[in-house]
Design an enzyme around this catalytic site. Structure first.
Site, PDB file in Angstrom:
ATOM      1  N   PRO A 182       0.798  -1.233   0.000  1.00 33.62           N
ATOM      2  CA  PRO A 182       0.000   0.000   0.000  1.00 33.62           C
ATOM      3  C   PRO A 182       0.827   1.277   0.000  1.00 33.62           C
ATOM      4  CG  PRO A 182      -0.998  -1.592   1.472  1.00 33.62           C
ATOM      5  CD  PRO A 182       0.328  -2.179   1.057  1.00 33.62           C
ATOM      6  N   TYR A 183       1.980   1.256   0.642  1.00 30.56           N
ATOM      7  CA  TYR A 183       2.841   2.440   0.623  1.00 30.56           C
ATOM      8  C   TYR A 183       3.230   2.803  -0.816  1.00 30.56           C
ATOM      9  CZ  TYR A 183       7.095   5.243   1.099  1.00 30.56           C
ATOM     10  OH  TYR A 183       8.057   6.214   0.979  1.00 30.56           O
ATOM     11  N   GLY A 184       3.763   1.819  -1.537  1.00 29.16           N
ATOM     12  CA  GLY A 184       4.157   2.057  -2.922  1.00 29.16           C
ATOM     13  C   GLY A 184       2.971   2.402  -3.810  1.00 29.16           C
TER      14      GLY A 184
END
Length: 412
Positions: free
Chosen positions: A215-217
Site C-alpha cells: 500500500p505504501y508504494g
C-alpha cells in the site's frame, strides 16, 4: 392673601423650549471623549512603530531574489534536513507539519540556527484539512512546494492501508488543488522506489515498469499519477524524485532521526540497529533470509540523507515551467541486509545480537538504482557512499540524543 408660591423641582433653566446641559454631565462627556481620543492616538502610534503591524509579513509577499519554499513534513527526518539545506542556501522556508511523525525539536533547532525575521516559520496544520491548507496558501506567498509529508513504513502500510491512502494520496491531492488555486507553479514531489515493486531486471531505471506490491508504494504511485494527469493541462514545473533507502544525518550533528517509540517495529533498519546498540531493544530483527540474493537477505540501495536533500535542491534549481522531471535518487549499488548489519556493528562498536525471522509482508528481494539520468540532467551523484561512515555520523547524533530531541545526554 396671596397664595404661597409652590417650589418647583430643580431642573435646568430653559430658553425657547430648549434645555441647557448640566455642567457636571457635560464635563463627564468631555472626559470620555478625551480618554477615547488618547486611546486612539496610542493605537495609531503602536501601529506606526510596530513592524509586524505596519507592514505585511515577509512570508506573505513575493520578493525579488528570494525563493519562498513550502516544506510539507518539514519537522520529519528528511524534511528537516531539506529545510536546513534550503535555509543554508538562503531560501525562505515555511514548514507545515501536524507532528504526527515529525519532531517539534527539529524545528526549534532550525529556528535557533536561523532566527532572522523572514527566514523560517512553522505552521502546525494537517494537510488532510482542505480549509486549513487553503488558508495557509492564501496567507503566504509561496514560490515552490517540496512535498515530503507522508507516513512511510512498508510494514505499517500492509497493516493499515487506509491510513496510507488517506495520508499520501488524498493529502497530495489537497496540496495540488491549493497550489493550482493560488498559482504556485513549482512542485518537488518526494516519491519512492517502492512504486517499482519487484522488477525483473536490475538496476532500476526511470523506465522500469511501476508495479508496487504494498500500500505504501501504491499510494505513492497514485499520487504520481494524479500529479502527472494534472500537469497535462498545466504550466506547473514538476520534479518527482523516487529515492531509495535513506540513512545518515546532518554531518555537523544538528539534526538526526528520532521516530516515535511505538513505530520502532516498522522503522528503518538503521534505527533498528541503533536501538539494539543502545540496548533499547534486545537485538536486531532481520526479516527474511531465504530471498534469491547472494546471502539470502534483502538487497537495498542506501542513500545518505545529505545526498538526498542535495538532489532536491538541484531539482528545484532545474525545474522548468511546463516540464516534468522524474529521477531515481540512489547510489547505484545494492547492499544486503547482512552487509548493512556488519557495517552498523563497526560504526557503533557494539556486538549487536541479530535474530533472523520470517519475511515481512510487502517486502521484495532486491532493489537498487541506475542513477545515470539524474547525473546527466541535474549533474547530481551521491557523494556519501561509504556505508560505515554514514552510519557513524548518524550514531554520533543518536548517542547524544537518547531522548530524541529532548535534552542532550551522552551514552555512557
Amino acid at each position: 392673601m396671596l397664595k404661597p408660591r409652590t417650589q418647583r423641582p430643580n431642573r435646568p433653566n430653559s430658553l425657547g423650549g430648549m434645555d441647557f446641559v448640566d455642567p457636571v454631565k457635560k464635563s463627564g462627556v468631555v472626559r470620555k471623549i478625551i480618554v477615547a481620543a488618547c486611546l486612539i492616538a496610542i493605537c495609531i502610534t503602536i501601529i506606526k512603530i510596530s513592524p509586524t503591524l505596519s507592514s505585511p509579513s515577509p512570508f506573505s509577499r513575493h520578493e525579488s531574489g528570494i525563493t519562498h519554499v513550502l516544506v510539507t513534513g518539514g519537522a520529519g527526518y528528511i524534511g528537516s534536513h531539506a529545510s536546513l539545506r534550503l535555509l543554508k542556501d538562503s531560501y525562505r522556508v515555511t514548514i507545515v507539519d501536524n507532528l504526527s511523525r515529525g519532531n517539534l525539536g527539529a524545528v526549534k533547532v532550525l529556528q535557533s540556527l536561523f532566527p532572522e525575521p523572514g527566514r523560517l516559520q512553522f505552521i502546525y496544520a494537517d494537510l488532510g484539512d482542505p480549509k486549513a491548507v487553503n488558508k495557509i496558501f492564501s496567507e503566504n506567498a509561496f514560490d515552490a512546494v517540496m512535498h515530503f509529508a507522508a507516513v512511510a513504513y512498508v510494514g505499517e502500510s500492509t497493516l493499515d492501508p487506509l491510513k496510507y491512502y488517506h495520508n499520501i494520496t488524498s493529502n497530495t491531492l489537497v496540496v495540488l488543488e491549493a497550489m493550482a488555486a493560488h498559482n504556485v507553479n513549482t512542485l518537488i514531489y518526494s516519491s519512492t522506489c517502492a512504486t517499482y515493486g519487484e522488477p525483473d531486471k536490475m538496476p532500476i531505471t526511470e523506465e522500469t515498469p511501476q508495479n508496487p506490491i504494498n500500500p505504501y508504494g501504491k499510494a505513492k504511485k497514485m499520487s504520481e499519477d494524479i500529479i502527472l494527469d494534472f500537469h497535462k493541462n498545466s504550466d506547473m514545473a514538476v520534479m518527482i524524485l523516487r529515492y531509495f533507502n535513506v540513512i545518515g544525518s546532518d554531518p555537523d550533528g544538528r539534526l538526526g532521526e528520532a521516530p516515535r517509540p511505538e513505530l520502532r517495529e516498522h522503522g528503518r533498519i538503521s534505527g533498528a540497529c541503533f536501538d539494539a546498540a543502545r540496548g533499547i531493544t534486545s537485538g536486531l530483527k532481520v526479516r527474511g533470509t531465504d530471498y534469491k540474493t547472494t546471502d539470502g537477505t534483502c538487497v537495498r540501495d542506501y542513500i545518505d540523507v545529505t545526498d538526498l536533500v542535495d538532489a532536491h535542491v538541484k531539482a528545484l534549481e532545474k525545474a522548468q515551467p511546463g516540464e516534468v522531471g522524474i529521477y531515481n535518487v540512489g547510489t547505484g549499488r545494492g547492499r544486503s541486509v547482512k552487509e548493512f548489519v556488519e557495517a552498523c556493528k563497526k560504526a557503533t562498536g557494539v556486538a549487536i545480537k541479530v535474530d533472523y525471522l520470517p519475511r515481512r509482508p510487502g517486502d521484495y528481494a532486491e532493489v537498487f538504482s541506475d542513477p545515470s539520468k539524474i547525473l546527466r540532467e541535474l549533474n547530481w551523484s551521491a557523494q556519501y557512499t561509504d556505508l560505515e561512515k554514514s552510519l557513524k555520523v548518524a550514531w554520533r547524533w543518536q548517542k547524544l540524543h537518547l531522548n530524541g530531541y529532548g535534552p542532550a545526554k551522552a551514552l555512557l
